[in-house]
Design a protein around this motif. Structure first.
Motif, PDB file in Angstrom:
ATOM      1  N   HIS A 155       0.853  -1.193   0.000  1.00  0.00           N
ATOM      2  CA  HIS A 155       0.000   0.000   0.000  1.00  0.00           C
ATOM      3  C   HIS A 155       0.891   1.246   0.000  1.00  0.00           C
ATOM      4  CE1 HIS A 155      -3.006   2.945   1.046  1.00  0.00           C
ATOM      5  NE2 HIS A 155      -3.920   2.037   0.723  1.00  0.00           N
TER       6      HIS A 155
ATOM      7  N   LEU B 163      -9.707   4.658   2.420  1.00  0.00           N
ATOM      8  CA  LEU B 163      -9.251   3.552   3.266  1.00  0.00           C
ATOM      9  C   LEU B 163     -10.387   3.023   4.118  1.00  0.00           C
ATOM     10  CD1 LEU B 163      -5.948   5.161   4.566  1.00  0.00           C
ATOM     11  CD2 LEU B 163      -6.150   3.361   2.864  1.00  0.00           C
TER      12      LEU B 163
ATOM     13  N   SER C  23      -5.401  -0.437   4.478  1.00  0.00           N
ATOM     14  CA  SER C  23      -6.212  -1.311   3.640  1.00  0.00           C
ATOM     15  C   SER C  23      -7.434  -0.578   3.105  1.00  0.00           C
ATOM     16  CB  SER C  23      -6.659  -2.531   4.444  1.00  0.00           C
ATOM     17  OG  SER C  23      -7.461  -3.376   3.658  1.00  0.00           O
ATOM     18  N   ASP C  24      -7.762  -0.904   1.869  1.00  0.00           N
ATOM     19  CA  ASP C  24      -8.983  -0.395   1.257  1.00  0.00           C
ATOM     20  C   ASP C  24     -10.149  -1.334   1.531  1.00  0.00           C
ATOM     21  OD1 ASP C  24      -7.279   1.531   0.217  1.00  0.00           O
ATOM     22  OD2 ASP C  24      -6.950   0.404  -1.621  1.00  0.00           O
TER      23      ASP C  24
END
Length: 117
Positions: A15, A77, A92-93
């Protein structure tokens, strides 16, 4: 002067925020990232409800401040883990509990190595 703003640590995650200074998120309750980091703990911010993420940090509950709170702008996010020094350790998405657990394990083991050295 501000130094190191453009630097990125290689923490082994893909990321683009990982290894960089955390953005100054404004939570909907008015708190900002800087305020959350004052306690000297890592911070897990969960912007959308993903209860499975809390299980990934359960063993380090005393060292990680976990907050479930939407942000004014979460930058797309769903959650992120920020080390006490303000560096993003994981982002993290989606609800990547396995990735979070790995980042927590890597961060806590590196903290232990620094204490021994």
């Amino acid at each position: 002067r501000v130094w190191g703003v453009g630097q990125q640590l290689d923490l082994g995650h893909t990321h683009p925020l990982v290894g960089r200074s955390t953005p100054d998120f404004l939570l909907v309750d008015g708190r900002r990232m800087g305020e959350l980091l004052r306690a000297g703990q890592a911070v897990l911010l969960v912007f959308d409800a993903a209860a499975s993420l809390y299980e990934a940090v359960d063993v380090e509950r005393a060292r990680i401040l976990s907050i479930a709170q939407p942000a004014v702008d979460s930058l797309g996010l769903s959650a992120l883990l920020v080390r006490p020094d303000g560096i993003v350790a994981w982002a993290s998405d989606g609800a990547d509990a396995a990735g979070l657990a790995q980042a927590v394990q890597e961060w806590t083991s590196s903290v232990g190595r620094e204490a021994i050295a």
